[in-house]
Design a protein around this motif. Structure first.
Motif, PDB file in Angstrom:
ATOM      1  N   ASP A 211       0.853  -1.205   0.000  1.00 38.54           N
ATOM      2  CA  ASP A 211       0.000   0.000   0.000  1.00 38.54           C
ATOM      3  C   ASP A 211       0.887   1.253   0.000  1.00 38.54           C
ATOM      4  O   ASP A 211       0.640   2.208  -0.752  1.00 38.54           O
ATOM      5  N   HIS A 215       0.935   4.104  -2.798  1.00 33.02           N
ATOM      6  CA  HIS A 215       0.723   5.542  -2.543  1.00 33.02           C
ATOM      7  C   HIS A 215       1.844   6.347  -3.199  1.00 33.02           C
ATOM      8  O   HIS A 215       1.613   7.364  -3.846  1.00 33.02           O
ATOM      9  N   HIS A 297      -5.739   2.559  -6.776  1.00 30.00           N
ATOM     10  CA  HIS A 297      -6.650   2.843  -5.665  1.00 30.00           C
ATOM     11  C   HIS A 297      -8.097   2.974  -6.149  1.00 30.00           C
ATOM     12  O   HIS A 297      -9.019   2.538  -5.474  1.00 30.00           O
ATOM     13  N   HIS A 324      -7.071  -3.676   2.588  1.00 32.68           N
ATOM     14  CA  HIS A 324      -6.840  -2.572   1.658  1.00 32.68           C
ATOM     15  C   HIS A 324      -5.584  -2.752   0.793  1.00 32.68           C
ATOM     16  O   HIS A 324      -5.639  -2.626  -0.436  1.00 32.68           O
TER      17      HIS A 324
HETATM   18 FE   LIG Z   1      -3.926   3.056   0.222  1.00 32.51          FE
END
Ligand SMILES: [Fe+2]
Length: 434
Positions: A211, A215, A297, A324
């Motif tokens: 993640d 990002h 995302h 996530h």
């Molecule tokens: Fe994220």
């Protein structure tokens, strides 16, 4: 001359960017200083929002001891849900209204920090629940003034909720994920103590690490701020303003750190890996807080939302869910293959920083080279094999497309246009990688 050729001017594009920098304390032992931080912010009666699992761990004792040492009164609240809902936000707000607190501390993951933000908002400026919720679901009413100080202490890494003014929740009656967003929700201080990561299970480290990488890499390859149509009113410049020279610095270092530490942190962790990953998470948070994420995302919300029977190992749940970080990384290689030609030099930079040998890679193959390296790392860290690894098949593609297409804010931040036909190609390509 622009600072980097990527930011070349365009006819209707913006000509300025803003820099949002959260206040952070980082390092071993930082949690033990939280009593003095709370006192310095003027807190005397504190609502301590703590993840129920963390309440049993040494980190909670460290915080409570630090508050007692400064003579501060703290009331513990552990009635939190893994995925917050309007119900859990309202319950937390009722607790906060009754308690008449003058300060908030959150200790946990993104859900815990987000719940504390919401409780602080609704206790400070009570209103209808939907008043502050993002449009079109809510009325997106501006937060009327400053909130009570909030110290956010993450016990995971990657969500970067301590850096942002966003609180996300599920609105159950509409089966929609939405949130409240305002710079006033940003915590007064984030306290990042890498020691808290030692108790995280390996699959959680892997998912959060990917993640963080996403990002950083999505922000690095976001549409340049100079190509985002300039708003008539400069006060309406969005937080997701596109890639810019400031977010670039944070993102490049975050990617390098994840590339150097993630595989070992999952398989044979050393203390320096935790420090590197937590710092990378912070940098990536600063990066996407200033630039914004894009397609992986945008696709992830559909992947998480339409789950039927995938139950992840390593998370404390028996309910079907796609964590996530997993819902993001299963899409990422497909996106890199498609987006590579839009900014090959940035994809090459990402592949190299993640540990690929790019000496022989032509610019036209930059996206594929990064995709190959990420797939290698997914296999080395036990991640699922694309969408099929979390229970999806060819027949689900249409639903995934339909649920992702409305994510225009994220999709428009991509380096090239993504609409339904592109989403369909991406979901098909993401079904299986090996
Ligand atoms: Fe994220």
């Amino acid at each position: 001359m622009p600072l980097d050729p990527y930011f070349s001017p365009s006819a209707d594009g913006d000509t300025a960017f803003t820099v949002e920098a959260p206040k952070i304390k980082f390092g071993d032992g930082a949690l033990g200083e939280v009593g003095k931080d709370a006192k310095a912010l003027g807190m005397t009666r504190i609502a301590l929002f703590c993840d129920p699992k963390i309440a049993e761990l040494p980190a909670a004792e460290t915080v409570q001891t630090a508050l007692r040492a400064e003579g501060l009164d703290a009331v513990l609240y552990t009635d939190l849900e893994v995925e917050p809902t309007d119900g859990s936000f309202k319950a937390a707000a009722d607790f906060a209204i009754d308690g008449r607190f003058d300060g908030y501390i959150s200790l946990g993951g993104g859900s815990t920090m987000d719940t504390a933000k919401a409780a602080n908002l609704y206790a400070t400026y009570p209103d209808d629940f939907l008043a502050y919720v993002n449009a079109p679901i809510g009325a997106a009413k501006p937060v009327p003034g400053p909130l009570k100080p909030h110290i956010a202490c993450p016990t995971t890494f990657g969500t970067a909720s301590e850096c942002t003014g966003i609180a996300i929740f599920d609105l159950l009656e509409m089966e929609a994920k939405t949130g409240v967003a305002s710079p006033r929700l940003r915590p007064a201080l984030g306290v990042l103590d890498p020691g808290v990561l030692r108790t995280l299970p390996a699959p959680v480290i892997a998912a959060n690490g990917f993640d963080v990488f996403s990002h950083a890499f999505e922000s690095l390859t976001a549409r340049p701020y100079s190509h985002r149509p300039k708003a008539d009113d400069p006060m309406k410049r969005p937080l997701s303003q596109g890639a810019n020279p400031y977010s670039d610095i944070a993102c490049q270092e975050a990617i390098r750190l994840v590339g150097a530490h993630l595989v070992r942190a999952v398989n044979d962790p050393q203390d320096e890996d935790y420090e590197a990953l937590m710092f990378a998470g912070m940098l990536a948070g600063i990066g996407f807080g200033n630039a914004g994420c894009h397609v992986p995302h945008a696709m992830s919300y559909a992947v998480a939302g339409l789950v039927e029977d995938y139950v992840p190992e390593g998370w404390s749940t028996n309910e079907p869910m796609v964590p996530h970080g997993i819902s993001v990384i299963v899409n990422a290689p497909a996106v890199f293959r498609m987006m590579g030609p839009a900014c090959p030099e940035r994809h090459l930079m990402g592949a190299k920083a993640m540990g690929a040998d790019v000496s022989e890679v032509a610019p036209a193959d930059a996206g594929a080279a990064l995709a190959d390296r990420i797939i290698e790392m997914m296999r080395a860290t036990g991640m699922p094999n694309g969408l099929s690894g979390v229970g999806y098949a060819e027949a689900d593609v249409a639903n995934l497309v339909a649920k992702s297409a409305p994510q225009r804010r994220l999709l428009d931040n991509a380096p090239k246009a993504v609409r339904e036909p592109e989403l369909e190609t991406l979901f098909r390509d993401a079904l299986r990688y090996w």
